[in-house]
Design a protein around this motif. Structure first.
Motif, PDB file in Angstrom:
ATOM      1  N   HIS A 202       0.711  -1.313   0.060  1.00 40.72           N
ATOM      2  CA  HIS A 202       0.090   0.048   0.004  1.00 40.72           C
ATOM      3  C   HIS A 202       1.004   1.184   0.077  1.00 40.72           C
ATOM      4  O   HIS A 202       0.237   2.268  -0.479  1.00 40.72           O
ATOM      5  CB  HIS A 202      -1.194   0.010   1.098  1.00 40.72           C
ATOM      6  N   GLU A 203       2.242   1.268   0.400  1.00 43.17           N
ATOM      7  CA  GLU A 203       2.918   2.308   0.584  1.00 43.17           C
ATOM      8  C   GLU A 203       3.421   2.844  -0.811  1.00 43.17           C
ATOM      9  O   GLU A 203       3.661   3.930  -1.107  1.00 43.17           O
ATOM     10  CB  GLU A 203       4.273   2.095   1.366  1.00 43.17           C
ATOM     11  N   PHE A 204       3.548   1.665  -1.843  1.00 41.79           N
ATOM     12  CA  PHE A 204       3.864   1.926  -3.482  1.00 41.79           C
ATOM     13  C   PHE A 204       2.727   2.860  -3.939  1.00 41.79           C
ATOM     14  O   PHE A 204       2.661   3.636  -4.897  1.00 41.79           O
ATOM     15  CB  PHE A 204       3.889   0.759  -4.161  1.00 41.79           C
ATOM     16  N   LEU A 205       1.574   2.738  -3.369  1.00 41.91           N
ATOM     17  CA  LEU A 205       0.440   3.496  -3.833  1.00 41.91           C
ATOM     18  C   LEU A 205       0.374   4.960  -3.698  1.00 41.91           C
ATOM     19  O   LEU A 205      -0.237   5.760  -4.412  1.00 41.91           O
ATOM     20  CB  LEU A 205      -1.145   2.870  -3.442  1.00 41.91           C
ATOM     21  N   TYR A 206       1.144   5.275  -2.652  1.00 36.84           N
ATOM     22  CA  TYR A 206       1.205   6.984  -1.957  1.00 36.84           C
ATOM     23  C   TYR A 206       1.660   7.610  -3.184  1.00 36.84           C
ATOM     24  O   TYR A 206       0.841   8.534  -3.651  1.00 36.84           O
ATOM     25  CB  TYR A 206       2.095   6.893  -1.099  1.00 36.84           C
ATOM     26  N   PRO A 207       2.556   7.639  -3.680  1.00 35.50           N
ATOM     27  CA  PRO A 207       3.204   8.508  -4.768  1.00 35.50           C
ATOM     28  C   PRO A 207       2.368   8.674  -6.011  1.00 35.50           C
ATOM     29  O   PRO A 207       2.216   9.575  -6.616  1.00 35.50           O
ATOM     30  CB  PRO A 207       4.641   8.133  -5.214  1.00 35.50           C
ATOM     31  N   LEU A 208       1.586   7.488  -6.353  1.00 31.57           N
ATOM     32  CA  LEU A 208       0.671   7.221  -7.419  1.00 31.57           C
ATOM     33  C   LEU A 208      -0.592   8.089  -6.955  1.00 31.57           C
ATOM     34  O   LEU A 208      -1.276   8.841  -8.084  1.00 31.57           O
ATOM     35  CB  LEU A 208       0.268   5.750  -7.567  1.00 31.57           C
ATOM     36  N   MET A 209      -0.969   7.836  -5.792  1.00 29.84           N
ATOM     37  CA  MET A 209      -2.274   8.649  -5.374  1.00 29.84           C
ATOM     38  C   MET A 209      -1.931  10.215  -5.319  1.00 29.84           C
ATOM     39  O   MET A 209      -2.622  11.093  -5.861  1.00 29.84           O
ATOM     40  CB  MET A 209      -2.734   8.239  -4.106  1.00 29.84           C
ATOM     41  N   GLN A 210      -0.845  10.795  -4.977  1.00 28.86           N
ATOM     42  CA  GLN A 210      -0.419  12.041  -4.887  1.00 28.86           C
ATOM     43  C   GLN A 210      -0.317  12.631  -6.363  1.00 28.86           C
ATOM     44  O   GLN A 210      -0.612  13.806  -6.659  1.00 28.86           O
ATOM     45  CB  GLN A 210       0.825  12.304  -4.214  1.00 28.86           C
ATOM     46  N   GLY A 211       0.190  11.936  -7.267  1.00 26.30           N
ATOM     47  CA  GLY A 211       0.344  12.224  -8.610  1.00 26.30           C
ATOM     48  C   GLY A 211      -0.985  12.119  -9.260  1.00 26.30           C
ATOM     49  O   GLY A 211      -1.113  13.205 -10.249  1.00 26.30           O
ATOM     50  N   PHE A 212      -1.914  11.542  -8.942  1.00 27.47           N
ATOM     51  CA  PHE A 212      -3.169  11.314  -9.408  1.00 27.47           C
ATOM     52  C   PHE A 212      -4.028  12.641  -8.972  1.00 27.47           C
ATOM     53  O   PHE A 212      -4.872  13.232  -9.629  1.00 27.47           O
ATOM     54  CB  PHE A 212      -4.056  10.487  -9.012  1.00 27.47           C
ATOM     55  N   ILE A 232       6.160  14.727  -7.066  1.00 29.22           N
ATOM     56  CA  ILE A 232       5.835  15.742  -8.095  1.00 29.22           C
ATOM     57  C   ILE A 232       6.084  14.991  -9.599  1.00 29.22           C
ATOM     58  O   ILE A 232       5.291  15.290 -10.508  1.00 29.22           O
ATOM     59  CB  ILE A 232       6.596  17.025  -7.704  1.00 29.22           C
ATOM     60  N   ALA A 233       7.218  14.514  -9.700  1.00 31.60           N
ATOM     61  CA  ALA A 233       7.634  13.847 -10.876  1.00 31.60           C
ATOM     62  C   ALA A 233       6.713  12.846 -11.440  1.00 31.60           C
ATOM     63  O   ALA A 233       6.303  12.805 -12.454  1.00 31.60           O
ATOM     64  CB  ALA A 233       9.102  13.247 -10.998  1.00 31.60           C
ATOM     65  N   VAL A 234       6.051  11.876 -10.495  1.00 35.66           N
ATOM     66  CA  VAL A 234       5.001  11.027 -10.701  1.00 35.66           C
ATOM     67  C   VAL A 234       3.780  11.748 -11.244  1.00 35.66           C
ATOM     68  O   VAL A 234       3.067  11.228 -12.172  1.00 35.66           O
ATOM     69  CB  VAL A 234       4.915  10.181  -9.586  1.00 35.66           C
ATOM     70  N   GLY A 235       3.595  12.823 -10.635  1.00 38.94           N
ATOM     71  CA  GLY A 235       2.322  13.665 -11.125  1.00 38.94           C
ATOM     72  C   GLY A 235       2.564  13.961 -12.591  1.00 38.94           C
ATOM     73  O   GLY A 235       1.520  13.875 -13.351  1.00 38.94           O
ATOM     74  N   ARG A 236       3.656  14.474 -12.878  1.00 33.92           N
ATOM     75  CA  ARG A 236       3.984  14.682 -14.304  1.00 33.92           C
ATOM     76  C   ARG A 236       3.625  13.540 -15.266  1.00 33.92           C
ATOM     77  O   ARG A 236       3.079  13.712 -16.382  1.00 33.92           O
ATOM     78  CB  ARG A 236       5.264  15.275 -14.477  1.00 33.92           C
ATOM     79  N   ASP A 237       4.008  12.240 -14.748  1.00 31.60           N
ATOM     80  CA  ASP A 237       4.041  10.988 -15.719  1.00 31.60           C
ATOM     81  C   ASP A 237       2.719  10.717 -15.885  1.00 31.60           C
ATOM     82  O   ASP A 237       2.300  10.503 -16.921  1.00 31.60           O
ATOM     83  CB  ASP A 237       4.691  10.126 -15.112  1.00 31.60           C
ATOM     84  N   LEU A 238       1.760  10.999 -14.786  1.00 34.62           N
ATOM     85  CA  LEU A 238       0.557  10.718 -14.828  1.00 34.62           C
ATOM     86  C   LEU A 238      -0.315  11.512 -15.626  1.00 34.62           C
ATOM     87  O   LEU A 238      -1.486  11.122 -16.381  1.00 34.62           O
ATOM     88  CB  LEU A 238      -0.208  10.506 -13.330  1.00 34.62           C
ATOM     89  N   GLN A 239      -0.141  13.000 -15.632  1.00 35.29           N
ATOM     90  CA  GLN A 239      -0.479  13.797 -16.407  1.00 35.29           C
ATOM     91  C   GLN A 239      -0.411  13.514 -17.718  1.00 35.29           C
ATOM     92  O   GLN A 239      -1.649  13.616 -18.701  1.00 35.29           O
ATOM     93  CB  GLN A 239      -0.324  15.235 -16.062  1.00 35.29           C
ATOM     94  N   ARG A 240       0.609  13.082 -18.073  1.00 37.24           N
ATOM     95  CA  ARG A 240       1.081  12.755 -19.699  1.00 37.24           C
ATOM     96  C   ARG A 240       0.306  11.398 -19.885  1.00 37.24           C
ATOM     97  O   ARG A 240      -0.455  11.463 -21.040  1.00 37.24           O
ATOM     98  CB  ARG A 240       2.478  12.643 -19.548  1.00 37.24           C
ATOM     99  N   HIS A 241      -0.006  10.618 -19.036  1.00 34.59           N
ATOM    100  CA  HIS A 241      -0.743   9.203 -19.257  1.00 34.59           C
ATOM    101  C   HIS A 241      -2.019   9.561 -19.734  1.00 34.59           C
ATOM    102  O   HIS A 241      -2.534   9.011 -20.283  1.00 34.59           O
ATOM    103  CB  HIS A 241      -0.431   8.485 -18.148  1.00 34.59           C
TER     104      HIS A 241
END
Length: 425
Positions: A202-212, A232-241
């Motif tokens: 569940h800890e792996f989900l944290y940066p993905l949720m913040q990115g979302f 923050i970089a994960v957020g950039r990747d998800l926005q692009r996705h």
């Protein structure tokens, strides 16, 4: 000669008219090309341009025909905020003043996991009630910093609004955007993996949720400390996705605490809380080490750094006055200054002697005998309502008991916003 002057004057008028017209055509008249406020106290803005044609944050600010959406997420994992936490909030206010939209995300969903960044072990998961109570205290504490009044300049969002609605299909889509290797590169995870400390899925989900979160609010810029670059970089990747224009990341330093050595932290006791009494705050700021004064001025005030007093003692006094004024007003700052000059270093907080109080004793009883509450029963109610603090720390357990005077001496007991006593032996 006269013709030459006339020609120069005409060129000046033409250029001025053109500049005014460009501003008018932009539809965003509050925009300014002076970005001194933007870069003050900033460690890094990313991504950096790769060539002259690359978009920069400054270019996006100048060319936009509408306010940008500036995201700052805060997880209410505790009850209090200190001056270190205020740094990105102050930058958010800077964007507000420049005409942009501050999007303050209260991580009421992500707080139940807790950001694993920099943690050597899994964080305790909070209950929904814990998070709700903490969230309200956070908003109360940032209110003196942000503009809550100008229409259209602030959005307060709770990420449970979208994260609680994610189904398994969407969660699998988020997970598919990142590899285990990428996740293990995150600060903290690599060290824990090497030391064979548990890392829970569940800890792996944290940066993905913040990115979302960035996807959900369509952020143009995300603010955070230097420890938030990965998220923050994960957020950039998800926005692009998800087909959005990727946000810029803006990173600010982690404030060194009043000990001059380690980062500001409540657990280390080197912090200055936003909710502390003005006198306490003033005294602590007067003790900031000389080598940190410029950094404190840069990150915690808007004063010109080239106009600060030469004498370190004068700088400390000015810093204390300016910061207290920000959070408590001019009168409180002046009172704290006068009290400090007259020897009342704690800003005229009355004292109460614990000599006649037998121990162990309950906090509710102390609230009664100090006069902060009319009865022990009222003391219990104030504790349950979250209105009692000891040295800035909120206490909510009505059964809180102290075994000895040593646990209390020198501390400030507070009820509400205006009732204080300093506990002395």
């Amino acid at each position: 000669m006269a013709d030459e002057k006339a020609d120069k004057l005409q060129v000046f008028i033409t250029n001025l008219t053109s500049n005014v017209q460009n501003i008018a055509n932009s539809g965003f008249s509050s925009m300014t090309p002076d970005f001194a406020w933007l870069r003050r106290g900033v460690v890094e803005v990313f991504p950096q341009p790769t060539d002259v044609n690359s978009e920069t944050l400054e270019k996006r600010l100048v060319t936009t025909n509408q306010p940008l959406r500036i995201k700052l997420g805060i997880d209410p994992t505790g009850t209090d905020i200190h001056l270190g936490h205020s740094i990105p909030v102050r930058k958010l206010r800077g964007f507000q003043d420049a005409g942009h939209i501050a999007v303050l995300i209260i991580g009421d969903f992500t707080a139940r996991i807790g950001d694993p960044t920099g943690k050597s072990e899994v964080r305790r998961q909070l209950t929904e009630a814990d998070v709700a109570q903490n969230a309200q205290t956070y908003l109360d504490q940032v209110r003196p910093i942000l503009d809550f009044d100008t229409p259209g300049r602030l959005e307060v969002r709770y990420n449970s609004e979208w994260l609680s609605k994610l189904n398994l299909e969407k969660i699998l889509e988020l997970l598919s955007t990142m590899t285990v290797g990428q996740m293990l590169a995150k600060e903290g995870f690599a060290d824990r993996y090497k030391k064979e400390n548990p890392i829970f899925i569940h800890e792996f989900l944290y940066p993905l949720m913040q990115g979302f979160d960035s996807v959900a609010v369509e952020a143009d810029v995300e603010l955070g400390g230097t420890d938030q670059k990965f998220n923050i970089a994960v957020g950039r990747d998800l926005q692009r996705h998800f087909g959005q224009k990727p946000q810029f990341g803006m990173l600010m330093p982690i404030l060194i605490g009043t000990d001059g050595v380690q980062k500001m932290s409540k657990s280390l006791g080197n912090y200055i809380g936003l909710s502390e009494h003005p006198g306490q705050k003033y005294q602590k700021l007067q003790g900031v080490p000389d080598n940190l004064l410029k950094e404190y001025f840069e990150l915690l005030t808007d004063l010109p750094l080239d106009q600060l007093p030469e004498n370190p003692r004068d700088r400390q006094t000015l810093l204390a006055y300016e910061v207290v004024k920000q959070y408590h007003g001019e009168q409180a700052a002046q009172e704290a200054k006068v009290a400090a000059q007259s020897g009342g270093m704690e800003g005229a907080v009355p004292e109460f002697s614990l000599a006649e109080v037998s121990h162990p004793t309950k906090l509710a009883y102390i609230l009664n005998v100090t006069g902060l509450c009319k009865s022990t029963g009222e003391g219990k109610r104030k504790i349950q309502e979250g209105g009692v603090r000891l040295d800035g720390d909120r206490i909510t357990d009505v059964d809180t008991t102290f075994a000895s005077v040593a646990e209390l001496q020198g501390k400030v007991l507070q009820v509400g916003k205006n009732k204080f006593v300093r506990l002395v032996p």
